[in-house]
Design an enzyme around this catalytic site. Structure first.
Site, PDB file in Angstrom:
ATOM      1  N   SER A   1     -10.431  -1.021  11.033  1.00  0.00           N
ATOM      2  CA  SER A   1      -9.590  -2.155  11.379  1.00  0.00           C
ATOM      3  C   SER A   1      -8.279  -1.643  11.977  1.00  0.00           C
ATOM      4  CB  SER A   1      -9.309  -3.018  10.148  1.00  0.00           C
ATOM      5  OG  SER A   1     -10.524  -3.535   9.623  1.00  0.00           O
TER       6      SER A   1
ATOM      7  N   LEU B   1      -5.561  -1.017   4.946  1.00  0.00           N
ATOM      8  CA  LEU B   1      -6.179  -1.557   6.146  1.00  0.00           C
ATOM      9  C   LEU B   1      -7.299  -0.589   6.497  1.00  0.00           C
ATOM     10  CD1 LEU B   1      -5.936  -3.886   8.202  1.00  0.00           C
ATOM     11  CD2 LEU B   1      -4.580  -2.368   9.635  1.00  0.00           C
ATOM     12  N   ASP B   2      -8.530  -1.065   6.477  1.00  0.00           N
ATOM     13  CA  ASP B   2      -9.684  -0.183   6.600  1.00  0.00           C
ATOM     14  C   ASP B   2      -9.638   0.681   7.861  1.00  0.00           C
ATOM     15  OD1 ASP B   2     -10.923  -1.121   4.233  1.00  0.00           O
ATOM     16  OD2 ASP B   2     -11.644  -2.875   5.305  1.00  0.00           O
ATOM     17  N   ARG B   3     -10.324   1.789   7.789  1.00  0.00           N
ATOM     18  CA  ARG B   3     -10.338   2.734   8.900  1.00  0.00           C
ATOM     19  C   ARG B   3     -10.783   2.077  10.205  1.00  0.00           C
ATOM     20  NH1 ARG B   3     -14.482   7.883   9.436  1.00  0.00           N
ATOM     21  NH2 ARG B   3     -13.521   8.878  11.244  1.00  0.00           N
TER      22      ARG B   3
ATOM     23  N   ARG C   1     -12.438  -5.322   2.171  1.00  0.00           N
ATOM     24  CA  ARG C   1     -13.104  -5.738   3.408  1.00  0.00           C
ATOM     25  C   ARG C   1     -13.361  -7.245   3.415  1.00  0.00           C
ATOM     26  NH1 ARG C   1     -14.599  -1.438   6.406  1.00  0.00           N
ATOM     27  NH2 ARG C   1     -16.210  -2.566   7.563  1.00  0.00           N
TER      28      ARG C   1
END
Length: 212
Positions: A48, A44-46, A144
């Site tokens: 997000s 889970l992206d930074r 992403r």
């Protein structure tokens, strides 16, 4: 005696890396989860927020992330402007990213903003540009992906929160909080990853094949 495996659900805050170490000393999972030997089953992206599953069970982690049994992942996305019906239809059909069309997504426009915790870094706000909340469900884990899909139809994502992976929901966890999954939840998660491979993912001999 072999230690029992542990599986957790974690509400990742905005700005936290989805790993336990960082040479640049940025916030990581280790700042919130003092449980040894668990690792993220997916990313889970930074920038997000929301649900992550952490587990010490390597087989379960593989089943969660296996592209042949990709679990549905549900996101709340705040996007710029108000997407047209045509833009939503494009997302539902799938978007071509780097020469490959994504699997069809489930998308619905929310009439009211969801009840979410305040983000420590507010989104950029422009009085002349309205925003819209969408609920988007995808069944693959491209880098992403949701952000790239909404940008492709002209509606950049400003805030992204994952609220479910398969049968596991974020529930009432606040940012930075975690809990262990119950045996019943782990069983349901295992059942979801045991689901039959879709027909399009098998060749004519019935053997599994990997897409892409």
């Amino acid at each position: 005696m072999k230690p029992r495996s542990r599986t957790l659900v974690f509400h990742k805050p905005y700005g936290v890396l989805p790993c336990f170490t960082d040479p640049e000393r940025r916030p990581t999972l280790a700042d919130f989860v003092p449980v040894p030997d668990v690792y993220a089953a997916g990313r889970l992206d930074r920038d997000s927020e929301g649900l992550m599953i952490l587990t010490s069970n390597g087989l379960l982690a593989h089943r969660i992330t296996d592209p042949l049994h990709k679990l549905p992942k549900v996101y709340l996305a705040q996007v710029e402007r108000v997407p047209s019906d045509d833009a939503l239809a494009q997302l539902r059909r799938g978007i071509v990213l780097e020469g490959r069309r994504t699997r069809p997504a489930e998308v619905r426009r929310l009439e009211t903003a969801p009840d979410l915790p305040e983000r420590p870094v507010p989104i950029r706000f422009r009085k002349s540009v309205p925003t819209t909340w969408l609920q988007i469900t995808v069944r693959e884990g491209l880098n992403r992906q949701v952000r790239r899909m909404t940008a492709a139809v002209g509606h950049p994502t400003l805030r992204l929160v994952r609220i479910a992976i398969g049968p596991i929901g974020l529930g009432a966890l606040e940012p930075g909080q975690w809990r262990e999954l119950t045996n019943g939840e782990i069983e349901r998660l295992t059942q979801w990853t045991d689901a039959p491979v879709p027909q399009r993912l098998t060749d004519r001999t019935g053997r599994k094949r990997v897409r892409g």
